[in-house]
Design an enzyme around this catalytic site. Sequence first.
Site, PDB file in Angstrom:
ATOM      1  N   LYS A 183     -11.764  -0.023  -3.531  1.00 27.00           N
ATOM      2  CA  LYS A 183     -11.277   0.363  -2.193  1.00 27.00           C
ATOM      3  C   LYS A 183      -9.756   0.449  -2.179  1.00 27.00           C
ATOM      4  O   LYS A 183      -9.061  -0.549  -2.282  1.00 27.00           O
ATOM      5  CB  LYS A 183     -11.715  -0.627  -1.119  1.00 27.00           C
ATOM      6  CG  LYS A 183     -11.458   0.000   0.266  1.00 27.00           C
ATOM      7  CD  LYS A 183     -11.305  -0.964   1.388  1.00 27.00           C
ATOM      8  CE  LYS A 183      -9.923  -1.472   1.620  1.00 27.00           C
ATOM      9  NZ  LYS A 183      -8.962  -0.523   2.215  1.00 27.00           N
ATOM     10  N   GLU A 257      -4.376 -11.344  -6.954  1.00 27.41           N
ATOM     11  CA  GLU A 257      -2.961 -11.057  -7.222  1.00 27.41           C
ATOM     12  C   GLU A 257      -2.307 -10.916  -5.860  1.00 27.41           C
ATOM     13  O   GLU A 257      -2.525  -9.923  -5.164  1.00 27.41           O
ATOM     14  CB  GLU A 257      -2.811  -9.739  -7.998  1.00 27.41           C
ATOM     15  CG  GLU A 257      -3.535  -9.705  -9.324  1.00 27.41           C
ATOM     16  CD  GLU A 257      -2.770 -10.417 -10.419  1.00 27.41           C
ATOM     17  OE1 GLU A 257      -1.630 -10.857 -10.188  1.00 27.41           O
ATOM     18  OE2 GLU A 257      -3.339 -10.546 -11.518  1.00 27.41           O
ATOM     19  N   CYS A 291       5.369  -6.859  -5.156  1.00 27.03           N
ATOM     20  CA  CYS A 291       5.010  -8.276  -5.045  1.00 27.03           C
ATOM     21  C   CYS A 291       5.924  -9.156  -5.883  1.00 27.03           C
ATOM     22  O   CYS A 291       6.205 -10.286  -5.514  1.00 27.03           O
ATOM     23  CB  CYS A 291       3.560  -8.464  -5.456  1.00 27.03           C
ATOM     24  SG  CYS A 291       3.194  -7.667  -7.013  1.00 27.03           S
ATOM     25  N   GLU A 388       7.850 -13.662   2.410  1.00 34.04           N
ATOM     26  CA  GLU A 388       7.914 -12.374   1.723  1.00 34.04           C
ATOM     27  C   GLU A 388       8.204 -11.283   2.759  1.00 34.04           C
ATOM     28  O   GLU A 388       7.478 -11.150   3.739  1.00 34.04           O
ATOM     29  CB  GLU A 388       6.569 -12.104   1.050  1.00 34.04           C
ATOM     30  CG  GLU A 388       6.577 -10.830   0.251  1.00 34.04           C
ATOM     31  CD  GLU A 388       5.271 -10.605  -0.481  1.00 34.04           C
ATOM     32  OE1 GLU A 388       4.218 -10.734   0.151  1.00 34.04           O
ATOM     33  OE2 GLU A 388       5.327 -10.292  -1.677  1.00 34.04           O
TER      34      GLU A 388
HETATM   35  P1  TAP Z   1      -3.365  -6.558   2.503  1.00 38.72           P
HETATM   36  O1  TAP Z   1      -3.313  -6.388   3.959  1.00 38.72           O
HETATM   37  O2  TAP Z   1      -3.788  -7.870   1.979  1.00 38.72           O
HETATM   38  O3  TAP Z   1      -4.312  -5.424   1.955  1.00 38.72           O
HETATM   39  C1  TAP Z   1      -4.674  -5.295   0.613  1.00 38.72           C
HETATM   40  C2  TAP Z   1      -5.983  -4.562   0.562  1.00 38.72           C
HETATM   41  O4  TAP Z   1      -7.023  -5.373   1.124  1.00 38.72           O
HETATM   42  C3  TAP Z   1      -6.009  -3.265   1.358  1.00 38.72           C
HETATM   43  O5  TAP Z   1      -6.851  -2.349   0.694  1.00 38.72           O
HETATM   44  C4  TAP Z   1      -6.608  -3.731   2.666  1.00 38.72           C
HETATM   45  O6  TAP Z   1      -7.165  -2.695   3.412  1.00 38.72           O
HETATM   46  C5  TAP Z   1      -7.653  -4.694   2.182  1.00 38.72           C
HETATM   47  N1  TAP Z   1      -8.073  -5.693   3.156  1.00 38.72           N
HETATM   48  C6  TAP Z   1      -7.482  -6.027   4.347  1.00 38.72           C
HETATM   49  N2  TAP Z   1      -8.185  -7.017   4.942  1.00 38.72           N
HETATM   50  C7  TAP Z   1      -9.216  -7.326   4.105  1.00 38.72           C
HETATM   51  C8  TAP Z   1     -10.279  -8.292   4.151  1.00 38.72           C
HETATM   52  N3  TAP Z   1     -10.401  -9.154   5.159  1.00 38.72           N
HETATM   53  N4  TAP Z   1     -11.154  -8.346   3.119  1.00 38.72           N
HETATM   54  C9  TAP Z   1     -11.016  -7.522   2.061  1.00 38.72           C
HETATM   55  N5  TAP Z   1     -10.053  -6.587   1.968  1.00 38.72           N
HETATM   56  C10 TAP Z   1      -9.151  -6.494   2.978  1.00 38.72           C
HETATM   57  O7  TAP Z   1      -1.995  -6.263   1.801  1.00 38.72           O
HETATM   58  P2  TAP Z   1      -1.131  -4.925   1.913  1.00 38.72           P
HETATM   59  O8  TAP Z   1      -0.450  -4.958   3.235  1.00 38.72           O
HETATM   60  O9  TAP Z   1      -1.965  -3.752   1.584  1.00 38.72           O
HETATM   61  O10 TAP Z   1      -0.091  -5.156   0.718  1.00 38.72           O
HETATM   62  C11 TAP Z   1       1.035  -5.939   0.841  1.00 38.72           C
HETATM   63  C12 TAP Z   1       0.799  -7.313   0.216  1.00 38.72           C
HETATM   64  O11 TAP Z   1       0.187  -7.218  -1.061  1.00 38.72           O
HETATM   65  C13 TAP Z   1       2.077  -8.041  -0.018  1.00 38.72           C
HETATM   66  O12 TAP Z   1       1.987  -9.357   0.462  1.00 38.72           O
HETATM   67  C14 TAP Z   1       2.245  -8.049  -1.524  1.00 38.72           C
HETATM   68  O13 TAP Z   1       2.965  -9.104  -2.041  1.00 38.72           O
HETATM   69  C15 TAP Z   1       0.871  -8.035  -2.002  1.00 38.72           C
HETATM   70  N6  TAP Z   1       0.803  -7.426  -3.329  1.00 38.72           N
HETATM   71  C16 TAP Z   1       0.612  -8.229  -4.391  1.00 38.72           C
HETATM   72  C17 TAP Z   1       0.573  -7.690  -5.651  1.00 38.72           C
HETATM   73  C18 TAP Z   1       0.368  -8.576  -6.823  1.00 38.72           C
HETATM   74  S1  TAP Z   1       0.085  -7.879  -8.227  1.00 38.72           S
HETATM   75  N7  TAP Z   1       0.426  -9.857  -6.745  1.00 38.72           N
HETATM   76  C19 TAP Z   1       0.687  -6.327  -5.835  1.00 38.72           C
HETATM   77  C20 TAP Z   1       0.872  -5.541  -4.747  1.00 38.72           C
HETATM   78  C21 TAP Z   1       0.922  -6.109  -3.477  1.00 38.72           C
HETATM   79  P3  TAP Z   1      -6.211  -1.914   4.474  1.00 38.72           P
HETATM   80  O14 TAP Z   1      -5.154  -1.252   3.721  1.00 38.72           O
HETATM   81  O15 TAP Z   1      -7.102  -0.965   5.092  1.00 38.72           O
HETATM   82  O16 TAP Z   1      -5.714  -2.967   5.428  1.00 38.72           O
END
Ligand code: TAP
Length: 476
Positions: A183, A257, A291, A388
């Site tokens: 997804k 991650e 991240c 963050e």
């Molecule tokens: P999230 O809101 O956590 O979303 C990540 C993914 O999970 C998206 O596809 C999201 O869908 C989905 N999602 C949301 N709620 C969910 C749930 N309850 N159950 C399962 N999946 C769910 O993060 P983001 O805003 O996309 O990304 C930013 C964050 O990711 C930052 O905190 C960053 O640090 C972290 N990040 C970490 C890494 C590594 S490698 N550690 C890499 C990249 C990013 P939607 O997009 O539709 O909400």
Amino acid sequence: MDWDYAPAPESRSVVDIASSYGLFIDGSFVDPVDGDRLKTVNPATEEVLASVAVAGPSDVDRAVAAARRAQESVWGPMAPAERAKYLFRIARLVQERSRELAVLESLDNGKPIREARDVDLPLTAAHFFYYAGWADKLPYAGLGPEPKPLGVAGQVIPWNFPLLMAAWKLAPALAAGNTSVLKPAETTPLTALHLAQILQQAELPPGVVNILTGAGATGQALVAHPGVDKVAFTGSTEVGKSILRSLAGTGKRLTLELGGKAANIVFDDAPIDQAVEGIVNGIFFNQGHVCCAGSRLLVQESLAEELLARLKRRLATLRVGDPLDKNTDVGAINSLAQLDRINALAAAGEAEGAERWSPACSLPDRGYWFAPTLFTGVAQSHRIAREEIFGPVLSVLTFRTPAEAVELANNTPYGLSAGIWTEKGSRILWMAAHLRAGVVWANTFNRFDPGSPFGGYQESGFGREGGRHGLEAYLA
Ligand code: TAP
């Protein structure tokens, strides 16, 4: 002398964006059962790029069933060397279509084309090449003489490196003989859907990879599905924790991650111009939507004044604007929601007494933009030092001794990455041994290689992606 840059826009015509996309299930694009759709926009212009299907629970059922069939009947039993051929083919097709994919990534995500072209795409292909090489050598990975695939992987990825994160998830899973339901994030689904076209072009057997677009609810339904054997999630710590809770007691394997608040530590004997470049790369690469971004600059007090003066001069040369312009250094913020979060945290920094600075730069009228920003006078207690921000905002703190630098660097609930700048090898080794971070870069920052494991400590998650270690999450 200052140079003026003439516009150097990459052509949009290298990519055909359909007006609407279905779900990729069992090798075909299909309509969602309940018919829901969402729109994905270009964050640099707010223009709608395409309408994308939202997968509901019945679609998750269909995709997991297709992945299970494919795992049991085709992909699992297939000779490992044959699986490798498919991965090599995918890698080569990604390379062949890299210009199209880079433009599409830049349009859907807002990142500069220079980065999509020079970082996201080469690394995406490299991941498929790297794990293709492992597919027929799994007994030599140090994970037992006859490692077995886990079955069906449910993989949820974020919006900051959409195609690269898809490659990080798919390549090791497939090399190890698993099938996948992936997804992508709600705001950046397009490159994953074009990757699905590539999988068709590579004649990957139907059901080996299924791609379900949608929002958080789709991700939630996927990770909770009883037919999923292994969950791999990259995203926020908050969602990671909720997945951890929901999977407790199910027996599913899980890797997380999550976020980070990395310290980039500069000593007074550092190669200073190189350090300035490393700081800029550490926090302004990909608009700080990284991240492992070096979002906390820890600079030795004796060097602070000179380093900050040079850093500010360098920041004044960053070009912010049209992501498709090949001269652009800093593109658009991925979404309005993310821009609001960055604005709120920057406002908190000012309210708590830190000093805010940005170079003079004019931002486009439409789209989501945030100027490169640094805060000085930051205290460890400030929110901008602890939380963050996931944007182009650097918090600067100072230290006097290596021990104090370590204490400051480790004073975080995260533990994903860190950087050290010094000319002394012994100091690098001492610091690296004392920093609680999954990755420590020395005299460089934000370097990635598919052969190198990546992952965090504490609230940055657990499990490793990349390298031989990355296979472990997909083998029993
Ligand atoms: P999230 O809101 O956590 O979303 C990540 C993914 O999970 C998206 O596809 C999201 O869908 C989905 N999602 C949301 N709620 C969910 C749930 N309850 N159950 C399962 N999946 C769910 O993060 P983001 O805003 O996309 O990304 C930013 C964050 O990711 C930052 O905190 C960053 O640090 C972290 N990040 C970490 C890494 C590594 S490698 N550690 C890499 C990249 C990013 P939607 O997009 O539709 O909400």
